[in-house]
Every structure is written in structure tokens, then in C-alpha cells.
Enzyme design. Structure first.
Site, mmCIF file in Angstrom:
data_model
loop_
_atom_site.group_PDB
_atom_site.id
_atom_site.type_symbol
_atom_site.label_atom_id
_atom_site.label_comp_id
_atom_site.label_asym_id
_atom_site.label_seq_id
_atom_site.Cartn_x
_atom_site.Cartn_y
_atom_site.Cartn_z
ATOM 1 N N GLY A 1 0.792 -1.217 0.000
ATOM 2 C CA GLY A 1 0.000 0.000 0.000
ATOM 3 C C GLY A 1 0.825 1.267 0.000
ATOM 4 O O GLY A 1 0.405 2.278 0.572
ATOM 5 N N SER A 2 1.972 1.262 -0.689
ATOM 6 C CA SER A 2 2.780 2.491 -0.694
ATOM 7 C C SER A 2 2.089 3.587 -1.504
ATOM 8 O O SER A 2 2.210 4.768 -1.173
ATOM 9 C CB SER A 2 4.186 2.206 -1.238
ATOM 10 O OG SER A 2 4.155 1.922 -2.613
ATOM 11 N N MET B 1 -4.055 -7.144 -7.047
ATOM 12 C CA MET B 1 -3.441 -8.101 -7.957
ATOM 13 C C MET B 1 -4.435 -9.034 -8.652
ATOM 14 O O MET B 1 -4.079 -10.141 -9.048
ATOM 15 C CB MET B 1 -2.389 -8.924 -7.211
ATOM 16 C CG MET B 1 -1.237 -8.077 -6.654
ATOM 17 S SD MET B 1 -0.454 -6.986 -7.884
ATOM 18 C CE MET B 1 0.559 -8.208 -8.743
ATOM 19 N N LEU C 1 -10.338 -7.223 -12.616
ATOM 20 C CA LEU C 1 -11.744 -6.971 -12.320
ATOM 21 C C LEU C 1 -12.611 -7.517 -13.453
ATOM 22 O O LEU C 1 -12.205 -7.534 -14.609
ATOM 23 C CB LEU C 1 -11.998 -5.475 -12.168
ATOM 24 C CG LEU C 1 -11.185 -4.756 -11.101
ATOM 25 C CD1 LEU C 1 -11.678 -3.315 -10.950
ATOM 26 C CD2 LEU C 1 -11.245 -5.471 -9.762
ATOM 27 N N ASN D 1 -6.547 2.986 -11.988
ATOM 28 C CA ASN D 1 -5.400 2.127 -11.684
ATOM 29 C C ASN D 1 -4.115 2.880 -11.997
ATOM 30 O O ASN D 1 -4.118 3.846 -12.753
ATOM 31 C CB ASN D 1 -5.467 0.848 -12.541
ATOM 32 C CG ASN D 1 -4.370 -0.144 -12.195
ATOM 33 O OD1 ASN D 1 -4.051 -0.359 -11.021
ATOM 34 N ND2 ASN D 1 -3.782 -0.738 -13.210
ATOM 35 N N HIS E 1 -0.085 2.039 -13.296
ATOM 36 C CA HIS E 1 0.722 0.977 -13.886
ATOM 37 C C HIS E 1 2.159 1.472 -14.051
ATOM 38 O O HIS E 1 2.373 2.587 -14.524
ATOM 39 C CB HIS E 1 0.134 0.565 -15.242
ATOM 40 C CG HIS E 1 0.889 -0.554 -15.884
ATOM 41 N ND1 HIS E 1 0.661 -1.877 -15.569
ATOM 42 C CD2 HIS E 1 1.899 -0.547 -16.778
ATOM 43 C CE1 HIS E 1 1.496 -2.634 -16.255
ATOM 44 N NE2 HIS E 1 2.257 -1.852 -17.002
ATOM 45 N N ASP F 1 -4.565 -3.486 -18.679
ATOM 46 C CA ASP F 1 -3.803 -2.226 -18.758
ATOM 47 C C ASP F 1 -4.061 -1.472 -20.057
ATOM 48 O O ASP F 1 -3.147 -0.883 -20.640
ATOM 49 C CB ASP F 1 -2.283 -2.489 -18.596
ATOM 50 C CG ASP F 1 -1.979 -3.274 -17.326
ATOM 51 O OD1 ASP F 1 -2.605 -2.977 -16.295
ATOM 52 O OD2 ASP F 1 -1.132 -4.182 -17.370
ATOM 53 N N GLN G 1 8.402 4.064 -8.719
ATOM 54 C CA GLN G 1 7.457 4.234 -7.605
ATOM 55 C C GLN G 1 7.455 5.667 -7.070
ATOM 56 O O GLN G 1 6.405 6.189 -6.690
ATOM 57 C CB GLN G 1 7.790 3.252 -6.485
ATOM 58 C CG GLN G 1 7.362 1.829 -6.828
ATOM 59 C CD GLN G 1 7.639 0.846 -5.703
ATOM 60 O OE1 GLN G 1 8.725 0.825 -5.135
ATOM 61 N NE2 GLN G 1 6.654 0.030 -5.393
ATOM 62 N N GLN H 1 7.750 8.279 -8.830
ATOM 63 C CA GLN H 1 6.869 9.020 -9.745
ATOM 64 C C GLN H 1 5.408 8.610 -9.562
ATOM 65 O O GLN H 1 4.504 9.435 -9.695
ATOM 66 C CB GLN H 1 7.311 8.824 -11.198
ATOM 67 C CG GLN H 1 8.645 9.470 -11.524
ATOM 68 C CD GLN H 1 8.651 10.963 -11.205
ATOM 69 O OE1 GLN H 1 7.783 11.718 -11.628
ATOM 70 N NE2 GLN H 1 9.623 11.394 -10.414
#
Lengths: 208, 208
Positions: free
Chosen positions: B17-18, B97, B100, B114, B116, B152, B178, B180
Site C-alpha cells: 500500500g505504498s 493483484m 476486475l 489504476n 501501472h 492495462d 514508484q 513518480q
């Protein structure tokens, strides 16, 4: 920079040659240690040939037949003959609109450079700026890469990014990508001229 | 900024959850007019649930079975029940992960977001930073996008670029991507909270 002999390049183009002009400008500005051995075009009245003549470089139309969309067979042999005659270290594709085939790829393995108007592997093929707009991407750019047998798949030398604006049309986006191409292509060729680019499989290693 | 009521988001995550933490930080800093309605995880001991509890947000494990890699059937219904109960405007996938499926996609059409770790459409799927290194790309980045039924492929809201360095390992590149992401995700959600993002087919239009 001028202490090593210049890299001898042959430029192949089918159109206006704006990237070739950027290369000429970089040479004149002392940013690019390259000698233009010759400019070849498969289009007899392409502006790139006229630019070359004005710059004092050998400029030749080469009949690329018998094929329409690739350079193979007799056409390829004619190009190879000229590349040898003019003493070519590196072949630079500057808007050359045909796929290269095995003869050239083998003879100049790891020594053929192309520029593509997207951040590969996104948007290979034609009119990449339109593809990027149609996809709804928010960032695109350009890629200088070595040429292999695939369509825009070869090892990447460098990439520059271009933001896509809300107001962009295909024309305005294409224009801003070309501005980055005109920086990226001389920069990549200078890296090669300085011997700083090493091929490792499908990767390039750039010495700082 | 705080004159309009906050956007109510539900956050779905499977791991650390970063990105959720970056959202919390942006809310606290006053950069993001969002209320965290709930945090749901398909992993009972995921750190994202602990982060939510510490922040005072409702945090619930949701059993996603019967499927292992997608959220469908009974598991999807359990998630939908909770999203309704907590009053959700927008669903935020923060390291969730599972793919949907139709129920959620239909109920929250154009309202699932989302992030990516690549410049889509390049490098979709898993471990995009490794894909980018393996390809030999010189630039990558991250993409915030609406979720559709593809992998995606949904409409892009914003993208940020990350240069790939000669010295990069998968870990070092992932880390810089991450960084960014932690800027991009709150920025994109704030655009939505301000009502500045409009969907047009597969494009987003961002009002200045």
C-alpha cells in the site's frame, strides 16, 4: 572532439531530409564529429538530395526496384555498391521509407541507425504521432535505434520524450516530436563517433 | 480547494500500500480533496489494511474466492456490497493483484482508476520495470488510467516519465518509478476530484 578521425556516414532518405539537415547543422556547429560520405535516395527528386548537393556531399538517386516497399535484390546491390565506393562506417536512415533486407543488414550489422517518432516499443510502424493521439497517450517521443530485421525493433541508443497536449493535432504533435528528433539524432551519432556505444545482444551500453 | 465536498474513494490493494500511503500523505498535506471511504484487501494480513487502520479509515479483508487471479462471482459481490455500504464515488486500485470482471466494471464504469509502472501501451502486465530493462528501453515511467475489461488498456489520465540509467537494476528502476507513482496518483485523483477529467470514448480530456 576533432582529435579522432570523423565517423564516415552514408545517409539514406526518401523525403525532405529534415533530420539530415539537423545532422549537417550539428556538424557545422562542431557538435558532431561526422563526415557525410554520401546521401542516397530512392526518390529521384527528393529534397534530401538537393540539401546534400548544397552542402557539397555526394548525392545520388539509386533505383530501388524491383521491389516497392523493401530494399532487396538488385536495388540492394546498387546501394551496397555505393556504400562501399564511398567508404561507409555507419548507415543513417533519415526518413528512408523502405524495409532493409538481409544483404544490407548482414554487411552493416550493428552499423545501421534509424530514428522513429515514438517511444518504442510503443507505436511502431507508420504515423506514430497519430497512433499516440488515437490511443490517448499523454507522453510520446522519439527513439534512435540500431536496425534489425524487425519493424522498429532494434537495440535502442537513446530516447527523448514529448508531452502530448490537450490542444494537440497530429500536425502540432508531429512538429514537436521532430524538434526532439533533430536533437536526438546528432546526439546519438556523436555517441557512436566517440566510440561510446557498445552492442550487447539487444541492448546498447553507453559509456559515460 | 476545500470548498467542494471531497471525492469519496474506496481503495483496493493486495500488498504494502505504498501508493495508498502517498494518497494519505497528499490528503494530509492539503493537496488532495479526497475522503477514504474504505480500504479493501483480498489479502487478510496485507500492510495496506494496517496503514488504513492507523489512518482511521475503515479497513476490511474481503474473501475474493472462488477465483484465484480475478475478482468475479461471489467475491465480486462481496466487494460491491462493501463499496455501496461505504458510499464510493471512485474505486482506486493500489496494487490490487486481480483482474476486475464485468460486475464491477459495469457498476463503476469510468470510475475505476489504476496505476501501472510503465508508459502504456508499452510493457503491460507484470513486472513492467523488468520488461523495460529486458527490452533495452532508455525511458519508461508510470501511467494512471481508467480500468476497462482489458489488461492495462483503459483510457489514460496522466503519465510521468522515468529515465533508465546505465547502472539500473530491476530494483533501482522500480524504486524510481514508484517515486513518480507517488506523485502521479494523487495528482490524477485531484484532477478527478476537481471535476476536470472527462471521458470521451477511450480518451480523457483534462480541463486546464
Amino acid at each position: 572532439m576533432k582529435t579522432t578521425p570523423p565517423l564516415s556516414i552514408a545517409v539514406l532518405g526518401s523525403g525532405k531530409g529534415s533530420n539530415f539537415q539537423a545532422i549537417l547543422d550539428a556538424i557545422r556547429a562542431g557538435r558532431l564529429n561526422v563526415r557525410v560520405a554520401c546521401v542516397l535516395s530512392d526518390v529521384s527528386d527528393a529534397l534530401i538530395l538537393e540539401r546534400a548537393r548544397q552542402a557539397g556531399s555526394p548525392a545520388e538517386f539509386v533505383d530501388a526496384s524491383p521491389f516497392k516497399t523493401k530494399l532487396d535484390g538488385a536495388g540492394e546491390q546498387r546501394v551496397l555498391d555505393r556504400l562501399r565506393r564511398h567508404g561507409t562506417d555507419v548507415v543513417v536512415l533519415a526518413g528512408f521509407m523502405r524495409m532493409l533486407k538481409q544483404g544490407l543488414l548482414t554487411t552493416f550489422a550493428g552499423r545501421i541507425v534509424n530514428i522513429h517518432p515514438s517511444l518504442l516499443p510503443a507505436f511502431p510502424g507508420m504515423e506514430s504521432w497519430k497512433q499516440a493521439l488515437d490511443y490517448g497517450a499523454k507522453v510520446t517521443g522519439c527513439t534512435v535505434h540500431f536496425v534489425d530485421a524487425g519493424m522498429d525493433t532494434g537495440p535502442i541508443i537513446l530516447q527523448k520524450t514529448v508531452p502530448i497536449l490537450e490542444s494537440d493535432t497530429p500536425e502540432s504533435l508531429h512538429h514537436r516530436i521532430q524538434e526532439q528528433e533533430h536533437l536526438a539524432f546528432p546526439e546519438a551519432l556523436q555517441l557512436i563517433a566517440e566510440g561510446r556505444v557498445r552492442l550487447e545482444g539487444r541492448h546498447t551500453r553507453i559509456r559515460p
